[in-house]
Design an enzyme around this catalytic site. Structure first.
Site, PDB file in Angstrom:
ATOM      1  N   HIS A  30      -4.326   2.359   3.416  1.00 22.00           N
ATOM      2  CA  HIS A  30      -3.246   3.284   3.064  1.00 22.00           C
ATOM      3  C   HIS A  30      -3.672   4.315   2.012  1.00 22.00           C
ATOM      4  CE1 HIS A  30       1.212   3.794   1.612  1.00 22.00           C
ATOM      5  NE2 HIS A  30       0.545   4.924   1.584  1.00 22.00           N
ATOM      6  N   GLU A  65       8.958   5.972  -3.379  1.00 23.83           N
ATOM      7  CA  GLU A  65       8.256   4.891  -4.079  1.00 23.83           C
ATOM      8  C   GLU A  65       8.732   4.784  -5.535  1.00 23.83           C
ATOM      9  OE1 GLU A  65       5.981   2.960  -2.618  1.00 23.83           O
ATOM     10  OE2 GLU A  65       5.113   4.087  -0.964  1.00 23.83           O
ATOM     11  N   HIS A 106      -3.894   9.555  -0.923  1.00 25.64           N
ATOM     12  CA  HIS A 106      -4.595   9.015   0.249  1.00 25.64           C
ATOM     13  C   HIS A 106      -6.036   9.534   0.287  1.00 25.64           C
ATOM     14  CE1 HIS A 106      -0.327   9.067   2.351  1.00 25.64           C
ATOM     15  NE2 HIS A 106      -0.438   8.110   1.434  1.00 25.64           N
ATOM     16  N   HIS A 159       0.024   8.206  -6.680  1.00 24.92           N
ATOM     17  CA  HIS A 159      -0.333   7.583  -5.406  1.00 24.92           C
ATOM     18  C   HIS A 159      -0.839   8.681  -4.484  1.00 24.92           C
ATOM     19  CE1 HIS A 159      -0.330   5.782  -1.557  1.00 24.92           C
ATOM     20  NE2 HIS A 159       0.717   6.465  -1.135  1.00 24.92           N
TER      21      HIS A 159
HETATM   22  O1  2HA Z   1       5.591   9.233  -0.220  1.00 24.48           O
HETATM   23  O2  2HA Z   1       2.509   8.429   0.660  1.00 24.48           O
HETATM   24  O3  2HA Z   1       3.245   5.891   0.771  1.00 24.48           O
HETATM   25  C1  2HA Z   1       4.637   9.333   0.744  1.00 24.48           C
HETATM   26  C2  2HA Z   1       3.691   8.206   0.711  1.00 24.48           C
HETATM   27  C3  2HA Z   1       4.244   6.842   0.760  1.00 24.48           C
HETATM   28 ZN    ZN Z   2       1.132   6.781   0.877  1.00 25.49          ZN
END
Ligand code: 2HA
Ligand code: ZN
Length: 272
Positions: free
Chosen positions: A213, A118, A143, A141
């Protein structure tokens, strides 16, 4: 020897990254190689480090980012695990330098670990932050389970629907995530569309939810970005606990929330 030896300022930033990576794993927000971290470390890079040669040549970014010329970033490595990064950040990430053409980078330390998939979207965010004079230096980023679960409910995805609901769960959410939660409708991970939609939302929000996501957050440092996601996800947990007990949580009244905003003099826009 690692690049962090005798560099306490740089070391302190990387220590924070490692600490946060450990939290992400412990919280169950970073399965396998899930999530990415990039930190703009330009302010804590010394002349010896600036003189270091590229480890393995030049790599294209895929876009031109004029504000990043000569900037340095710590980047989690692609396919690397947060739980490994927590123990050994310089073997699971690397420091890169943006070249003078503003569209390529060199890895300069410690190992030629290829940065996150990313990278273009992260760097586009850093470019935007510098362009707007922001002091924010970190992009995260991850989850977070409950926030992602809530994003599977279409009713939640309207502008500021989740922001108001999450703020109303516990006053601290409003106090520590005062800009709320932006939403980006589902896009393919790593796509230009996702990067562009995130950039549009980051103008108004420090934390942006990627439908079905994860989240993308910006902050002064990586701890600040993590804290904002943590308080928002805590509010999501409280909401879901009420639901699991068989009722819809009442939420603080609009007046109670306005009072918190006024008493704590909370910002409605990102302070520089
Ligand atoms: O790099 O979570 O969305 C791993 C991720 C991509
Ligand atoms: Zn991700």
């Amino acid at each position: 020897m690692t690049i962090l030896d005798n560099r306490p300022l740089l070391g302190a930033e990387i220590d924070k990254v490692a600490e946060v990576a450990g939290y992400l794993w412990q919280k169950g927000w970073a399965e396998r190689n899930g999530g990415n971290i990039t930190v703009n470390v330009t302010d804590v890079v010394d002349d010896t480090l600036r003189a270091m040669p590229a480890l393995d040549g030049r790599h294209g970014i895929g876009m031109t980012l004029p504000k990043l010329q000569g900037c340095y970033f710590y980047c989690k490595g692609t396919q690397k695990r947060m739980r490994d990064l927590a123990r050994n950040p310089m073997a699971n990430g690397s420091i890169i330098r943006i070249c003078d053409d503003c569209s390529s980078y060199e890895i300069i330390a410690d190992e030629p670990v290829c940065p996150t998939s990313e990278l273009p979207s992260h760097l586009a965010l850093h470019n935007y932050l510098l362009e707007t004079g922001s002091r924010y230096r970190a992009v995260l980023h991850t989850h977070p389970i409950e926030l992602v679960a809530m994003s599977h409910n279409r009713d939640m995805l309207g502008k500021d629907v989740m922001t108001r609901l999450l703020w109303s769960m516990i006053p601290e959410t409003l106090a520590f995530a005062p800009l709320g939660l932006g939403v980006v409708p589902y896009e393919t991970p790593g796509s230009v569309e996702l990067a562009e939609a995130t950039l549009r939302q980051v103008k108004d929000y420090d934390v942006v939810l990627w439908e079905k996501h994860g989240v993308c957050a910006v902050g002064l440092d990586i701890m600040d970005a993590f804290d904002q996601v943590d308080v928002l996800n805590k509010a999501a947990c409280i909401y879901m606990s009420g639901k699991a007990m068989g009722f819809t949580p009442e939420g603080m009244t609009d007046k109670a929330m306005t009072d918190v905003q006024q008493i704590f003099n909370l910002p409605t826009k990102r302070p520089c």
